[in-house]
Design an enzyme around this catalytic site. Structure first.
Site, PDB file in Angstrom:
ATOM      1  N   ARG A  71      18.491  63.416  58.340  1.00 45.39           N
ATOM      2  CA  ARG A  71      19.115  62.404  57.495  1.00 45.39           C
ATOM      3  C   ARG A  71      20.339  61.850  58.217  1.00 45.39           C
ATOM      4  O   ARG A  71      21.372  62.487  58.275  1.00 45.39           O
ATOM      5  CB  ARG A  71      19.514  63.053  56.163  1.00 45.39           C
ATOM      6  CG  ARG A  71      19.848  62.082  55.051  1.00 45.39           C
ATOM      7  CD  ARG A  71      20.501  62.822  53.870  1.00 45.39           C
ATOM      8  NE  ARG A  71      21.889  63.128  54.184  1.00 45.39           N
ATOM      9  CZ  ARG A  71      22.581  64.144  53.658  1.00 45.39           C
ATOM     10  NH1 ARG A  71      22.026  64.975  52.799  1.00 45.39           N
ATOM     11  NH2 ARG A  71      23.846  64.342  53.998  1.00 45.39           N
ATOM     12  N   TYR A 110      30.908  68.387  55.667  1.00 44.06           N
ATOM     13  CA  TYR A 110      30.066  69.556  55.925  1.00 44.06           C
ATOM     14  C   TYR A 110      29.262  69.490  57.225  1.00 44.06           C
ATOM     15  O   TYR A 110      28.536  70.414  57.543  1.00 44.06           O
ATOM     16  CB  TYR A 110      29.120  69.807  54.737  1.00 44.06           C
ATOM     17  CG  TYR A 110      28.304  68.603  54.297  1.00 44.06           C
ATOM     18  CD1 TYR A 110      27.165  68.226  54.983  1.00 44.06           C
ATOM     19  CD2 TYR A 110      28.695  67.848  53.191  1.00 44.06           C
ATOM     20  CE1 TYR A 110      26.415  67.130  54.587  1.00 44.06           C
ATOM     21  CE2 TYR A 110      27.958  66.740  52.770  1.00 44.06           C
ATOM     22  CZ  TYR A 110      26.815  66.386  53.467  1.00 44.06           C
ATOM     23  OH  TYR A 110      26.089  65.296  53.069  1.00 44.06           O
ATOM     24  N   HIS A 162      23.958  61.691  51.837  1.00 43.99           N
ATOM     25  CA  HIS A 162      22.936  61.952  50.816  1.00 43.99           C
ATOM     26  C   HIS A 162      22.780  60.719  49.932  1.00 43.99           C
ATOM     27  O   HIS A 162      21.684  60.288  49.614  1.00 43.99           O
ATOM     28  CB  HIS A 162      23.335  63.162  49.980  1.00 43.99           C
ATOM     29  CG  HIS A 162      22.570  63.287  48.702  1.00 43.99           C
ATOM     30  ND1 HIS A 162      21.242  63.658  48.669  1.00 43.99           N
ATOM     31  CD2 HIS A 162      22.928  63.046  47.407  1.00 43.99           C
ATOM     32  CE1 HIS A 162      20.823  63.663  47.403  1.00 43.99           C
ATOM     33  NE2 HIS A 162      21.818  63.295  46.628  1.00 43.99           N
TER      34      HIS A 162
END
Lengths: 325, 359
Positions: B254, B267, B258
């Site tokens: 990805r 993160y 998100h």
């Protein structure tokens, strides 16, 4: 007309629906060879085959999730959850998916699943075979909630549920599965949703009940008649849609209301009925509305008879209401 | 494509189908439209012109390759990141933009957050936000299709995070028991919001979980359009032949957040993203087309320009469309409104009539 118990009427309704429409499919735990733990599906697998009466793996989210997929594709699945107490693993599928498919798709995907499940106490079932959690479902937009109390209604409301276009939570009062017997019309007998049943007419107080609470409420009305109190008993039959007009009209006549259910009191469906009467029948009320309900505790095993409303408690509440105004 | 670490002893059919060469260019151009939609919609969201967006950059080959492998009668049960799948299914980009803008033309009537679209005419079932719920539904639809003797497959799209959900287990278990014609297409993009794949499960691969349900699981390079296509064609062939379901783990990355509500720098490192971008599926397919003599830089620039122009037209049209009818949120709860819903509508109409509420 044929005399049947309530569970036999459910069985007959399923049989006739399956006979009439090959798209009607049953799925659930132990419903095939075994005929269901309460025998509601007895003989159906033998009659219609195991590809129409599916014994599923032990997963409620699997049962409801696959039923949703079948319904989207065009079948008419009737899922059985063995006890209402075990429906919670499927809560996400019911509340997030089933109830919202038509809405979230802008009407593209109706999702007609009937979920039949035995509910309620009085069979020594303890915490996990006794719950009456209808309020969760009545609170969820998009679900119809149906609770029969007689064999004729069990068949008639079930056939209406199977022919409906919306998801239906069909709560079967297991306590009176076999204790109540009655004449059940043969053939395509359908009872419409949203039409309460007048069990008994009266002029002094209105008693509202549904499901397994209808027999003790009727018994209470008979006891009240001995005291010279004329009690009207309404069986609500469907909580969603609710026959609001019948509830309001009854209290406009009697001026007093007692709402009965075995679910815990806080946020129970009786609160909705009481609020409805406060909004629409306030000036007809001669006395405060009374609720006779289960307690705000988990359902107790040894003391279930203390927990459950019975005829004396219901009659006592009605008498207090009549005395108070 | 490699098989899972512990392949189950179930015969796997092979369709032998290779990606049709005459469709490679169209597939590439669909990927460009998807990438261009991402670029534009991220900026629209930052400008406050749409409320939310779920980017799919990095997953274009997995989505396009899998969707091209399907037939039009197959049913797609998407999650909320499957924009390129919808495009391949024939959903007009404009209809997707209408949903992102929640305008009066939105087929779902402005009811859901952006990216939660559905298009019945293309058998693209409407998405929801809960994770994994579409997996059991895809299995149920496959059971229904088989009962109707329709020679189709259903496909459930989901991510690596969904493999931890209740419905992943229930769905794969039911599919194995009933041997349903279902394709479980997992886009393992490495991240479930902030949780990396290796902390989602101790399994070395996601595909090998299929073994415990009694059917094959395969790992495929999700950046390789043709490999994804071949894996899905094989799974589909098995499904319609009555050989049961397949789990496919398409390994992708990805590239973006998100969603527009997420800040991945909290993160993961930029260096990791940059490393993953070296295998950008759009670039890989471009190289493949160039090597095959089907594309050069000039034509590539022209196709990019056309993709961005198509997105611009769809945005302009969607933004200019009339708003959703203010009373329409009361529709479609049931087939017919209940007395309670009718009363609520008339109460709302009264408020509007009296000027107490401006829709």
């Amino acid at each position: 007309m044929t005399e049947r118990t309530l569970v036999q009427a459910v069985n007959r309704g399923l049989f006739e629906a399956m006979q009439a429409d090959p798209d009607v499919i049953l799925l659930g735990e132990d419903i095939g060879v075994n005929g269901g733990v309460f025998r509601a599906t007895e003989g159906l697998a033998q009659q219609f085959g195991e590809d129409r009466v599916l014994d599923t793996p032990l997963s409620e989210t699997g049962i409801v999730g696959t039923a949703i997929g079948m319904a989207l594709y065009g079948l008419k699945p009737v899922a059985e959850i063995q006890f209402l107490d075990f429906i919670y693993p499927a809560f996400d599928q019911i509340v997030s998916e089933l109830a919202k498919f038509r809405y979230r798709s802008g009407g593209q995907y109706p999702c007609h699943v009937v979920i039949r499940t035995p509910y309620g106490g009085g069979i020594k079932g303890g915490l996990y075979h006794s719950q009456s959690s209808e309020a969760y479902f009545a609170h969820t937009p998009g679900l119809k909630v149906v609770v029969p109390s007689t064999p004729a209604d069990a068949k008639g409301l079930l056939l209406s549920a199977i022919h409906d276009e919306d998801p239906v939570i069909f709560l079967e009062p297991k306590r009176i599965y076999r204790s109540v017997t009655g004449e059940v019309p043969d053939g395509d007998h359908r009872v419409p949703f949203g039409a309460a049943r007048v069990v008994r007419e009266g002029t002094d107080v209105s008693l509202f009940a549904y499901g397994a609470m209808v027999p003790p409420t009727t018994e209470a009305a008979e006891a009240l008649a001995g005291d010279g109190i004329s009690a009207e008993v309404l069986d609500l039959r469907t909580l969603v849609p609710l026959d609001e007009d019948a509830i309001v009209a009854s209290v406009e006549k009697t001026g007093r209301a007692v709402v009965v259910h075995e679910a815990p009191r806080t946020c129970g469906f009786g609160a909705e009925v009481a609020a409805l009467l406060a909004e629409r029948a306030f000036y007809s009320l001669k006395a405060p509305i009374a609720r006779v309900t289960g307690f705000d505790t988990p359902f107790p095993y040894a003391l279930e008879n203390v927990y459950l409303p019975d005829a004396p408690r219901i009659a006592h509440a009605a008498r207090s209401t009549v005395r108070s105004g | 494509m490699s098989t899972a670490a512990t392949p189950p002893k179930v015969p796997t059919g092979s369709s032998g189908d290779q990606f049709p060469t005459d469709r490679l260019a169209a597939a590439y151009r669909t990927m460009l439209v998807a990438r261009a939609t991402d670029e534009r919609c991220l900026s629209l969201q930052r400008q406050g012109r749409i409320g939310f967006y779920v980017p799919l950059s990095g997953q274009e080959a997995a989505q396009v390759g899998s969707a091209v492998a399907l037939e039009s009668a197959d049913w797609v049960f998407p999650a909320y990141r499957e924009l390129a799948v919808a495009l391949v299914r024939g959903v007009p980009l404009g209809a997707i933009l209408d949903q992102l803008f929640a305008n009066g033309r939105d087929r779902t009537k402005g009811r859901q957050m952006p990216n939660h679209f559905g298009f019945r005419d293309q058998n693209f079932v409407v998405a929801s936000s809960p994770i994994g719920t579409q997996i059991t539904q895809a299995v149920g639809a496959a059971m229904a299709a088989r009962r109707r003797r329709d020679p189709i497959a259903t496909i459930a799209y989901f991510g690596d995070g969904a493999t931890s959900s209740n419905d992943f287990h229930a769905g794969l278990n039911f599919a194995g028991v009933y041997r349903t014609p279902t394709i479980f297409f997992c886009q393992n993009n490495g991240w479930a919001i902030s949780l990396p794949r290796e902390r989602q499960t101790r399994s070395p691969t996601l595909a090998e979980k299929a073994a415990s349900y009694g059917f094959p699981g395969v790992v495929v390079d999700g950046n390789d359009l043709e490999a994804v296509y071949a894996a899905v064609r094989d799974a589909r062939a098995r499904a319609v032949a009555g050989e049961g379901p397949t789990l496919i783990e398409a390994q992708v990355y990805r590239f973006g957040a998100h969603s527009t509500s997420d800040d991945p720098r909290r993160y993961r490192s930029d260096a990791q993203v940059e490393a993953a971008r070296k295998r950008d599926p759009v670039h890989l397919l471009k190289d493949r087309l160039v090597a095959a003599g089907l594309l050069d830089d000039a034509r590539d620039a022209q196709w990019w320009e056309e993709a961005r122009a198509e997105v611009a037209r769809a945005v302009e049209s969607a933004e200019g469309a009339p708003p959703v009818d203010p009373m329409s949120f009361l529709d479609d709860v049931f087939a017919e409104p209940t007395p309670r819903l009718r009363a609520e509508r008339s109460a709302l109409e009264g408020l509007v009539r009296d000027g107490l509420l401006k829709p």
